[in-house]
Write an enzyme that holds these catalytic residues in place. Structure first.
Site, short mmCIF file in Angstrom:
data_model
loop_
_atom_site.label_atom_id
_atom_site.label_comp_id
_atom_site.label_asym_id
_atom_site.label_seq_id
_atom_site.Cartn_x
_atom_site.Cartn_y
_atom_site.Cartn_z
N ASP A 9 -26.90 -5.23 17.74
CA ASP A 9 -25.48 -5.94 17.42
C ASP A 9 -24.52 -4.92 18.31
OD1 ASP A 9 -24.09 -7.50 14.78
OD2 ASP A 9 -22.91 -6.60 16.47
N ASP A 10 -23.30 -5.73 19.20
CA ASP A 10 -22.57 -4.84 19.92
C ASP A 10 -21.57 -4.10 19.12
OD1 ASP A 10 -21.94 -7.53 19.36
OD2 ASP A 10 -20.14 -7.24 20.75
N ASP A 53 -28.13 -9.87 17.10
CA ASP A 53 -27.12 -10.56 16.94
C ASP A 53 -26.90 -11.42 18.24
OD1 ASP A 53 -24.29 -10.87 16.63
OD2 ASP A 53 -23.76 -9.17 18.01
N MET A 55 -24.03 -13.24 19.55
CA MET A 55 -22.78 -12.94 20.42
C MET A 55 -22.92 -11.57 20.94
SD MET A 55 -21.23 -15.75 20.66
CE MET A 55 -19.37 -15.36 21.17
N ASP A 327 -96.14 -10.14 16.01
CA ASP A 327 -95.97 -9.54 17.41
C ASP A 327 -96.75 -10.29 18.50
OD1 ASP A 327 -95.43 -6.46 18.91
OD2 ASP A 327 -96.83 -7.85 19.89
N ILE A 328 -96.01 -10.88 19.33
CA ILE A 328 -96.60 -11.88 20.22
C ILE A 328 -97.69 -11.32 21.13
CG2 ILE A 328 -96.21 -13.57 22.12
CD1 ILE A 328 -93.29 -13.85 21.24
N ASN A 335 -94.40 -12.03 30.82
CA ASN A 335 -93.11 -11.59 31.58
C ASN A 335 -93.58 -11.28 33.10
OD1 ASN A 335 -90.77 -11.83 29.98
ND2 ASN A 335 -91.17 -9.61 29.17
N ASP A 344 -87.76 -14.88 28.14
CA ASP A 344 -86.73 -15.17 27.16
C ASP A 344 -87.14 -16.48 26.47
OD1 ASP A 344 -85.78 -12.80 27.66
OD2 ASP A 344 -83.89 -13.54 28.80
N GLU A 370 -90.65 -8.22 21.31
CA GLU A 370 -91.55 -9.26 20.81
C GLU A 370 -91.94 -9.30 19.49
OE1 GLU A 370 -92.21 -7.30 23.28
OE2 GLU A 370 -94.45 -7.04 23.21
MG LIG Z 1 -21.59 -9.67 18.57
#
Ligand SMILES: [Mg+2]
Length: 454
Positions: A9-10, A53, A55, A327-328, A335, A344, A370
């Site tokens: 505010d001024d 404010d 103004m 387990d694969i 791979n 993947d 895996e």
């Molecule tokens: Mg003012």
């Protein structure tokens, strides 16, 4: 609840008055007497809220607001514009500048502190969600989609026995792009609360107790998705406070000023959506922290948590608990031969078949490259062996087709089954027995299942 407020505010007596009021309620106050100072202070102190404010000589409040809302470092800070009493034009300009709320001069304590309270409540929830979502930065970066969601028009229900007033409010909200219905419109059928963002309840003009209505609304299961705003007669502050206590998110005093209402609805909707977006991120983050991103199965961390809880339950209810370690076979050669991309793909296709061949109560986890583990609650050894066999068969019976390779890939899996031996056996020993059985399945020629007792 401690919070920081920047007062701009001024006029010095205006600043001192607000400062005294705020400090009496233990707010930390920063002061600025012009636009440039306000922007510098907002950047430096990151206040929880700004009372601005309108103004002021030089840069006026509208421009300050516009600039703060344009900077990523300050755009999240709520701005309350402090305007001369009933100045509709100022309010419309404030709305365009991005203000979050208005206060009339002279500033009355009730209006000031209820606004700060509602804003602080929102800040607390938002901060909590940001911390839980591990976004400690006060400035949350939103994606375009999230921004759009936050700014999307509101779906509002207006509850007011004064039909003319209810319609006036609904029409004003529609004029700013929101969807709005009144209780009167909806009286023919049941009210649909599901897609609502906001319910506006008039504390005056109600045949029934409006506070009871607010309390009832908070009990609905959809209540998490909408907020409640009440309109109140300034002579009836005690009921307005009671409404806040029951769970109303905001208060607007009558007679309603349309421009103010439009801003408040927009602000409240943004807050609600902001919370929704943060909450969604937390949920998603929790999901990500337990899911293996490649296969969509649960990860090792989740497996360990679930094992602890199922072992506890098995002991308490003396129900058997089994696990199958998979387990694969020869995954390294898949791979090597076809590349990691194909590897993947095999892991994903394997996981899909695994998922399709377990029972709803089984918990399938990927615990290593895996390596997989299926937790089988309330399952004795024979049933676990049968379940493991069903999975082994589902993998071996049909080669894995792959877009990266011209020929389908033959995949087999080995498995070891173990059943929990009760109190004396800790998690590590239990998992180790399943591993030993798996090791024997590998030793005995792969594509087969062994158990510890065999
Ligand atoms: Mg003012």
């Amino acid at each position: 609840m401690t919070a920081t407020v920047l007062v701009v505010d001024d006029i010095e007596p205006n600043r001192r008055l607000l400062q005294a009021k705020l400090e009496a309620k233990y707010y930390t106050v920063f002061l600025a007497d012009n636009g440039e100072g306000a922007i510098a202070s907002a950047l430096r102190h990151q206040p929880d809220i700004i009372l601005l404010d309108v103004m002021m000589p030089g840069m006026d409040g509208f421009e300050v607001c516009q600039r703060l809302k344009a900077m990523p470092e300050t755009q999240h800070i709520p701005i309350v514009m402090v305007t001369a009493l009933v100045n509709i034009e100022d309010r419309l300009k404030g709305l365009q500048a991005g203000a979050d709320d208005f206060l009339s001069k002279p500033v009355d304590d009730f209006g000031l502190f209820t606004r700060l309270d509602t804003q602080m409540r929102f800040n607390m929830v938002a901060n909590e969600l940001r911390v839980r979502g591990k976004q400690n930065a006060r400035v949350t970066q939103f994606s375009d989609y999230e921004k759009e969601l936050i700014e999307a028009p509101s779906n509002v229900l207006v509850i007011d026995q004064d039909n003319a007033e209810a319609r006036r409010v609904a029409e004003a909200l529609k004029a700013t792009g929101h969807r709005a219905q009144t209780w009167v419109d909806a009286s023919g059928g049941s009210i649909e609360f599901r897609d609502l963002d906001l319910v506006i309840v008039a504390l005056s003009n109600q045949k029934h107790d409006p506070l009871k209505l607010c309390a009832h609304l908070r009990t609905l299961k959809e209540a998490r998705d909408f907020s409640i705003m009440v309109t109140y007669d300034p002579r009836d502050q005690s009921r307005a406070l009671e409404a806040l206590r029951i769970g109303a998110a905001d208060l607007v005093s009558t007679p309603l000023e349309i421009a103010e209402l439009q801003v408040r609805v927009r602000t409240q909707t943004r807050r609600q959506r902001y919370i929704d977006v943060l909450r969604h991120r937390v949920d998603r983050g929790m999901e990500l922290s337990v899911i293996d991103p490649l296969t969509g199965l649960f990860n090792r961390r989740h497996m360990l948590e679930k094992m602890q809880s199922w072992m506890h339950r098995a002991r308490a209810g003396s129900k058997p608990l089994s696990v199958v370690a998979f387990d694969i076979d020869h995954f390294k050669s898949i791979n090597d031969q076809f590349g990691h991309g194909a590897g993947d793909d095999v892991l994903q296709a394997f996981s899909d078949r695994l998922r399709m061949n377990i029972r709803p109560k089984d918990i399938a986890c990927r615990i290593g490259g895996e390596e997989f583990l299926v937790i089988m609650p309330e399952t004795e050894m024979n049933l676990a062996l049968a379940g493991a066999e069903r999975i082994r068969e589902a993998i071996a019976s049909e080669p894995f087709t792959n877009e990266r390779t011209s020929n389908p890939i033959d995949v087999t899996v080995s498995a070891g089954v173990a059943t929990h031996q009760g109190e004396a056996e800790v998690l590590a020993d239990f998992l180790h027995r399943a591993d030993q059985a798996l090791y024997r399945a590998k030793q005995n020629g792969r594509n087969r299942i062994e158990n510890r007792a065999a």
